[in-house]
Design a protein around this motif. Sequence first.
Motif, mmCIF file in Angstrom:
data_model
loop_
_atom_site.group_PDB
_atom_site.id
_atom_site.type_symbol
_atom_site.label_atom_id
_atom_site.label_comp_id
_atom_site.label_asym_id
_atom_site.label_seq_id
_atom_site.Cartn_x
_atom_site.Cartn_y
_atom_site.Cartn_z
ATOM 1 N N UNK A 26 -3.461 26.384 -5.118
ATOM 2 C CA UNK A 26 -2.205 26.385 -4.380
ATOM 3 C C UNK A 26 -1.146 25.647 -5.180
ATOM 4 N N UNK A 27 -0.054 26.316 -5.539
ATOM 5 C CA UNK A 27 0.993 25.616 -6.292
ATOM 6 C C UNK A 27 1.661 24.547 -5.436
ATOM 7 N N UNK A 28 2.011 23.449 -6.094
ATOM 8 C CA UNK A 28 2.688 22.355 -5.409
ATOM 9 C C UNK A 28 4.156 22.735 -5.259
ATOM 10 N N UNK A 29 4.681 22.575 -4.061
ATOM 11 C CA UNK A 29 6.082 22.893 -3.809
ATOM 12 C C UNK A 29 6.936 21.746 -4.320
ATOM 13 N N UNK A 30 7.570 21.946 -5.486
ATOM 14 C CA UNK A 30 8.298 20.873 -6.156
ATOM 15 C C UNK A 30 9.717 20.698 -5.610
ATOM 16 N N UNK A 31 10.377 21.765 -5.187
ATOM 17 C CA UNK A 31 11.771 21.664 -4.780
ATOM 18 C C UNK A 31 11.889 21.769 -3.261
ATOM 19 N N UNK A 32 11.218 20.874 -2.571
ATOM 20 C CA UNK A 32 11.261 20.877 -1.115
ATOM 21 C C UNK A 32 12.447 20.074 -0.610
ATOM 22 N N UNK A 33 13.257 19.560 -1.505
ATOM 23 C CA UNK A 33 14.394 18.737 -1.126
ATOM 24 C C UNK A 33 15.642 19.604 -0.986
ATOM 25 N N UNK A 34 16.491 19.277 -0.012
ATOM 26 C CA UNK A 34 17.728 20.028 0.203
ATOM 27 C C UNK A 34 18.926 19.095 0.049
ATOM 28 N N UNK A 35 20.082 19.678 -0.195
ATOM 29 C CA UNK A 35 21.317 18.899 -0.287
ATOM 30 C C UNK A 35 21.873 18.696 1.116
ATOM 31 N N UNK A 41 28.457 15.422 3.798
ATOM 32 C CA UNK A 41 29.040 14.892 2.562
ATOM 33 C C UNK A 41 30.487 14.446 2.792
ATOM 34 N N UNK A 42 31.237 15.253 3.528
ATOM 35 C CA UNK A 42 32.634 14.917 3.825
ATOM 36 C C UNK A 42 32.709 13.622 4.638
ATOM 37 N N UNK A 43 31.817 13.457 5.594
ATOM 38 C CA UNK A 43 31.795 12.242 6.413
ATOM 39 C C UNK A 43 31.417 11.022 5.571
ATOM 40 N N UNK A 44 30.444 11.187 4.674
ATOM 41 C CA UNK A 44 30.051 10.069 3.805
ATOM 42 C C UNK A 44 31.209 9.649 2.905
ATOM 43 N N UNK A 45 31.880 10.626 2.296
ATOM 44 C CA UNK A 45 32.968 10.321 1.380
ATOM 45 C C UNK A 45 34.190 9.783 2.121
ATOM 46 N N UNK A 46 34.372 10.193 3.361
ATOM 47 C CA UNK A 46 35.505 9.747 4.152
ATOM 48 C C UNK A 46 35.531 8.249 4.405
ATOM 49 N N UNK A 47 34.415 7.568 4.189
ATOM 50 C CA UNK A 47 34.343 6.112 4.374
ATOM 51 C C UNK A 47 35.022 5.367 3.233
ATOM 52 N N UNK A 48 35.286 6.053 2.129
ATOM 53 C CA UNK A 48 35.848 5.411 0.936
ATOM 54 C C UNK A 48 37.300 5.851 0.737
ATOM 55 N N UNK A 49 38.158 4.891 0.413
ATOM 56 C CA UNK A 49 39.578 5.181 0.210
ATOM 57 C C UNK A 49 40.020 4.506 -1.084
ATOM 58 N N UNK A 50 40.768 5.162 -1.971
ATOM 59 C CA UNK A 50 41.110 6.586 -1.899
ATOM 60 C C UNK A 50 39.924 7.423 -2.355
ATOM 61 N N UNK A 51 39.763 8.562 -1.729
ATOM 62 C CA UNK A 51 38.658 9.419 -2.141
ATOM 63 C C UNK A 51 39.195 10.714 -2.740
ATOM 64 N N UNK A 97 26.954 18.057 -10.061
ATOM 65 C CA UNK A 97 26.193 16.948 -9.482
ATOM 66 C C UNK A 97 27.095 15.981 -8.715
ATOM 67 N N UNK A 98 28.342 16.402 -8.467
ATOM 68 C CA UNK A 98 29.325 15.545 -7.804
ATOM 69 C C UNK A 98 29.835 16.242 -6.541
ATOM 70 N N UNK A 148 13.012 11.850 2.597
ATOM 71 C CA UNK A 148 12.938 12.615 3.839
ATOM 72 C C UNK A 148 13.369 14.056 3.682
ATOM 73 N N UNK A 149 13.184 14.627 2.486
ATOM 74 C CA UNK A 149 13.534 16.021 2.245
ATOM 75 C C UNK A 149 15.002 16.263 1.951
ATOM 76 N N UNK A 150 15.793 15.177 1.773
ATOM 77 C CA UNK A 150 17.230 15.311 1.515
ATOM 78 C C UNK A 150 17.599 14.523 0.265
ATOM 79 N N UNK A 151 18.350 15.164 -0.658
ATOM 80 C CA UNK A 151 18.841 14.455 -1.838
ATOM 81 C C UNK A 151 19.801 13.353 -1.416
ATOM 82 N N UNK A 152 19.717 12.223 -2.080
ATOM 83 C CA UNK A 152 20.578 11.088 -1.783
ATOM 84 C C UNK A 152 21.774 11.094 -2.724
ATOM 85 N N UNK A 153 22.939 10.743 -2.201
ATOM 86 C CA UNK A 153 24.177 10.681 -2.977
ATOM 87 C C UNK A 153 24.683 9.249 -2.993
#
Length: 171
Positions: A26-35, A41-51, A97-98, A148-153
């Motif tokens: 059974x192949x190992x599922x390597x890319x089980x992570x999602x963006x 992303x908009x909510x995370x970036x909205x915490x920083x000013x100026x963004x 990557x940004x 937790x299955x999500x890429x961190x930024x």
Amino acid sequence: MISLKQQVYTTVSLVLVLFIRNTTATPVKRDACRHPGEDDLRAMLGQYVPNALSFATSPGAYSAPASTDCPVSYGSSAPLSMRSNCPYYNVENTDGSRYPPTLVEAECYKCQKCITDLRDDSEFHPLWSCEKLTTRVWVLRNSNVCIGGVYQYNAVQVDVALACTCVRERL
């Protein structure tokens, strides 16, 4: 008759063989992570000013002009960026990557020096030159760490060119 010890040995061996066969076949599922989603992303970036959200654009919205030679003359309807003593145009800065991935920033035309009407013998200032005027803004950079299955930024600051300006030489 088979002893209890032999039965346990046979059972453990069979389980190991089945486990090894199943794990290697059974192949190992390597890319089980999602963006994260656009809203997250908009909510995370909205915490920083100026963004960088005010510099974000869709790919293909801006491109370099046909000629990047210094535009000494211009028409009456020319935009401010062309009428400047250090003319500039907008280009796309794309980095997958940004977030946001595509930003608009200024690029200076290829002028030897600042354009000036102060001298009769030259169109250019003898000492001053054009440089990008930049500002630092916050963006999110993909850390390639999956939790937790999500890429961190991570929030980082980058320089974005706003315009080009006429400056004296550094001392």
